[in-house]
Motif scaffolding. Structure first.
Motif, PDB file in Angstrom:
ATOM      1  N   TYR A 438       0.838  -1.204   0.000  1.00 24.49           N
ATOM      2  CA  TYR A 438       0.000   0.000   0.000  1.00 24.49           C
ATOM      3  C   TYR A 438       0.871   1.253   0.000  1.00 24.49           C
ATOM      4  O   TYR A 438       0.594   2.229  -0.699  1.00 24.49           O
ATOM      5  CB  TYR A 438      -0.933   0.008   1.214  1.00 24.49           C
ATOM      6  CG  TYR A 438      -2.151  -0.878   1.054  1.00 24.49           C
ATOM      7  CD1 TYR A 438      -3.203  -0.491   0.214  1.00 24.49           C
ATOM      8  CD2 TYR A 438      -2.235  -2.078   1.746  1.00 24.49           C
ATOM      9  CE1 TYR A 438      -4.317  -1.304   0.071  1.00 24.49           C
ATOM     10  CE2 TYR A 438      -3.346  -2.895   1.605  1.00 24.49           C
ATOM     11  CZ  TYR A 438      -4.398  -2.522   0.767  1.00 24.49           C
ATOM     12  OH  TYR A 438      -5.486  -3.313   0.615  1.00 24.49           O
ATOM     13  N   GLU A 441       2.478   1.814  -3.430  1.00 18.93           N
ATOM     14  CA  GLU A 441       1.498   2.294  -4.397  1.00 18.93           C
ATOM     15  C   GLU A 441       1.248   3.794  -4.185  1.00 18.93           C
ATOM     16  O   GLU A 441       1.185   4.572  -5.141  1.00 18.93           O
ATOM     17  CB  GLU A 441       0.197   1.507  -4.263  1.00 18.93           C
ATOM     18  CG  GLU A 441      -0.834   1.872  -5.321  1.00 18.93           C
ATOM     19  CD  GLU A 441      -2.076   0.996  -5.210  1.00 18.93           C
ATOM     20  OE1 GLU A 441      -2.922   1.092  -6.111  1.00 18.93           O
ATOM     21  OE2 GLU A 441      -2.191   0.216  -4.232  1.00 18.93           O
ATOM     22  N   CYS A 444       4.249   5.823  -5.517  1.00 16.13           N
ATOM     23  CA  CYS A 444       4.229   5.988  -6.972  1.00 16.13           C
ATOM     24  C   CYS A 444       3.229   7.063  -7.381  1.00 16.13           C
ATOM     25  O   CYS A 444       3.503   7.894  -8.260  1.00 16.13           O
ATOM     26  CB  CYS A 444       3.892   4.668  -7.662  1.00 16.13           C
ATOM     27  SG  CYS A 444       5.242   3.454  -7.604  1.00 16.13           S
ATOM     28  N   GLU A 445       2.061   7.045  -6.731  1.00 13.62           N
ATOM     29  CA  GLU A 445       1.029   8.050  -7.047  1.00 13.62           C
ATOM     30  C   GLU A 445       1.517   9.456  -6.695  1.00 13.62           C
ATOM     31  O   GLU A 445       1.319  10.411  -7.455  1.00 13.62           O
ATOM     32  CB  GLU A 445      -0.265   7.738  -6.309  1.00 13.62           C
ATOM     33  CG  GLU A 445      -0.996   6.519  -6.876  1.00 13.62           C
ATOM     34  CD  GLU A 445      -2.264   6.189  -6.093  1.00 13.62           C
ATOM     35  OE1 GLU A 445      -2.587   6.950  -5.160  1.00 13.62           O
ATOM     36  OE2 GLU A 445      -2.893   5.173  -6.409  1.00 13.62           O
ATOM     37  N   TYR A 456       2.835   1.211 -11.319  1.00 13.57           N
ATOM     38  CA  TYR A 456       3.015   0.252 -10.227  1.00 13.57           C
ATOM     39  C   TYR A 456       2.367  -1.071 -10.612  1.00 13.57           C
ATOM     40  O   TYR A 456       1.193  -1.110 -10.996  1.00 13.57           O
ATOM     41  CB  TYR A 456       2.397   0.826  -8.944  1.00 13.57           C
ATOM     42  CG  TYR A 456       2.534  -0.068  -7.738  1.00 13.57           C
ATOM     43  CD1 TYR A 456       3.776  -0.297  -7.160  1.00 13.57           C
ATOM     44  CD2 TYR A 456       1.415  -0.662  -7.153  1.00 13.57           C
ATOM     45  CE1 TYR A 456       3.903  -1.091  -6.044  1.00 13.57           C
ATOM     46  CE2 TYR A 456       1.538  -1.464  -6.035  1.00 13.57           C
ATOM     47  CZ  TYR A 456       2.791  -1.684  -5.474  1.00 13.57           C
ATOM     48  OH  TYR A 456       2.909  -2.476  -4.365  1.00 13.57           O
ATOM     49  N   THR A 462      -2.019  -7.587  -2.171  1.00 15.34           N
ATOM     50  CA  THR A 462      -1.669  -6.283  -1.600  1.00 15.34           C
ATOM     51  C   THR A 462      -1.678  -6.284  -0.084  1.00 15.34           C
ATOM     52  O   THR A 462      -0.921  -5.562   0.568  1.00 15.34           O
ATOM     53  CB  THR A 462      -2.641  -5.207  -2.114  1.00 15.34           C
ATOM     54  OG1 THR A 462      -2.714  -5.304  -3.540  1.00 15.34           O
ATOM     55  CG2 THR A 462      -2.171  -3.807  -1.743  1.00 15.34           C
TER      56      THR A 462
END
Length: 575
Positions: A438, A441, A444-445, A456, A462
């Motif tokens: 998490y 992710e 990356c955002e 990603y 996850t």
């Protein structure tokens, strides 16, 4: 019986005394041997070949006993010259070669000159091996030039010219002919004047100048008839017949060819007479050759035995030296190997110490990061929240719009927000609460924008959770690599791919940036990459970086997962 014993003793004593007398006989001196050798040369010039050979054999025996290479070479040359005069060219060639072998061991350039010239004659006129003949003529020319013998230089250059002309290589022989024409008058030699005129005629015939060719051929024949050079005269008639035939004068060409044949027959007959005059000593000559060979062979045998003994001693010395060198080499290798092992051991210890320092530093950093984040969140942030609550309670009971109270509340809220952001940067809330995947992710955002897009991709559930320290270390490793892409790559797109394989976490990060030269990687790498490598080594993982200038970069990481946890307790509650 007693008388017999006495007689035997007397015979033995007589034999011993004879041996002593003969052993005391003094060998001839070098001067005496030289006189014998000169007498052999004189006899040869007078045509008394058999006596010359006998004297030469005696001189050779003494010369070998004296181990005088100069005398040995000179005697071999005389023997060869005798056989040359007897038209025994094979024997002459054999002894010329022996003479040259000994002459080359001396400084007698005059003798080397003559022997090389004589070998050139045999190769050209008897064996018809012109290349070898020219080689020996040129060797002879080197020595005659060295000793400044002008007459011999002219003579040798005439032989070289004749050899080249005989095989049609006129352009190569021309420089020698020009030299002879220029210097022959000064160093005049009646024995070569016929040959010189013939060679000039041959050259002008080759150059298609019949007027000059005719002049020189006629002059050669005239001088040949006046002198004693019958051999050169016969060759002149032969070459003149070729010239006449070329120019269409067939009658005179035939006449000159007939004269050439008559002279050749006469010369052959004279040669046969010479051989006939010594026919009675043919067996003696063969026996003589065997004796000469025996003398040479005896000398060679003694020399060979001496060389063998020297070689054996040399071999023993070489073996001893090689053995000592071998043991020294082994000792040196052993010593260097021990030093190398010791250095490697020290290096390994230093490397291990360095690794331990790095690991301790990293672990300390991680621990300090957790402590500071926890302290900021649990203590400072809580205190600021408490202060804010008390201030709110006070203002609710004592309504006031005092500017100081309002500013104080704003400062407390700003401090609380900054402490919270710093705490989350040191230890992201998503990482602590929901786990590594998490948090990555979200990372990356957050880093994606209009300049670069981070994609990603994960094939692991996850919700999968790992050890808290493991997740934290992997998060900051990946964060450092993503930061490097943003700062240095000039990429517009990057991919983060994660998967599990055989209890190892495999991470691949690639971008379409400008890349770099991996051969200079260790020169170019910065502190961030060093930290990443140190962290991965601490986790017993591997990292591979592949890149080219003006091309994409790919980083592959594989780290073993020691254990997994499906549920973990957050480090601190969320705000």
């Amino acid at each position: 019986m007693r008388y017999k014993q006495i007689v035997i003793v007397l015979i033995l004593l007589l034999n011993l005394s004879c041996i002593n007398v003969f052993s005391q006989k003094k060998a001839p001196s070098k001067k005496e041997v030289t006189l014998i050798s000169n007498e052999a040369i004189k006899l040869m010039k007078e045509g008394i070949f058999e006596k010359s050979l006998v004297k030469s054999r005696l001189a050779l025996t003494y010369a070998i006993a004296l181990k005088d290479d100069n005398l040995i070479a000179a005697t071999y040359n005389t023997i060869a010259a005798n056989f040359d005069q007897l038209s025994e060219y094979d024997k002459a060639f054999f002894y010329y070669k022996k003479g040259l072998a000994h002459a080359n061991k001396t400084n007698n350039d005059v003798l080397k000159n003559w022997i090389n010239n004589n070998l050139g004659n045999i190769y050209c006129f008897d064996k018809k091996q012109y290349e070898k003949g020219i080689y020996y003529y040129k060797k002879s020319l080197q020595y005659s030039t060295k000793i400044h013998d002008s007459a011999q230089i002219v003579f040798t250059k005439l032989n070289i010219t004749w050899a080249y002309f005989d095989i049609g290589r006129y352009n190569e022989g021309l420089p020698y002919l020009k030299y002879i024409n220029k210097h022959h008058e000064k160093h005049r030699d009646e024995s070569t004047i016929v040959a010189l005129n013939m060679l000039n005629g041959m050259y002008y015939n080759y150059k298609n100048n019949p007027k000059k060719a005719l002049f020189f051929f006629q002059n050669a024949i005239k001088l040949g008839n006046e002198g004693n050079e019958k051999s050169d005269l016969s060759y002149s008639h032969h070459e003149f017949s070729k010239f006449l035939l070329k120019n269409g004068d067939y009658e005179n060409a035939y006449k000159n060819l007939a004269l050439y044949n008559d002279l050749t027959i006469k010369l052959n007959n004279e040669e046969k007479l010479n051989k006939a005059s010594v026919a009675g000593i043919n067996l003696e000559i063969d026996e003589y050759k065997r004796e000469i060979d025996k003398i040479g062979n005896d000398y060679k045998t003694k020399e060979y035995l001496l060389l063998q003994e020297q070689s054996r001693s040399r071999k023993i010395v070489i073996v001893i030296i090689l053995t000592l060198l071998f043991f020294f080499f082994l000792f040196y290798i052993f010593s260097e190997n021990s030093k190398l092992k010791q250095k490697n051991k020290i290096k390994d210890i230093e490397s291990q110490v360095q690794q331990n320092i790095i690991n301790a530093s990293i672990n300390g950093q991680e621990l300090e990061r957790k402590k500071i984040a926890s302290f900021l969140h649990d203590n400072i942030s809580a205190l600021l929240s408490s202060a804010g609550l008390h201030l709110n309670a006070f203002t609710s009971k004592n309504p006031t719009n005092m500017e100081e109270i309002i500013k104080t509340k704003a400062i407390l809220e700003e401090a609380h927000d900054q402490i919270r952001d710093l705490s989350h940067e040191l230890m992201p809330t998503l990482l602590a609460r929901f786990g590594l995947f998490y948090a990555l992710e979200d990372l990356c955002e957050k880093n994606s924008n209009s300049v670069i897009q981070f994609n990603y991709s994960i094939v692991v559930p996850t919700k999968t959770r790992y050890n808290e320290d493991f997740e934290m270390k992997m998060y900051f490793i990946i964060m450092e690599l993503l930061n490097n892409i943003i700062k240095h790559s000039r990429a517009t797109q990057a991919n983060l791919i994660i998967q599990e394989n055989n209890k190892s976490l495999q991470i691949k990060i690639e971008d379409n940036g400008k890349g770099f030269d991996t051969d200079k990687f260790y020169i170019l790498e910065g502190f961030g990459i060093n930290q990443v490598k140190a962290r991965i080594n601490n986790l017993k993982g591997t990292i591979a970086i592949h890149s080219k200038i003006y091309s994409c970069t790919s980083v592959t990481i594989e780290v073993p997962i020691t254990y997994q946890k499906k549920i973990t307790t957050p480090v601190f509650p969320s705000q």
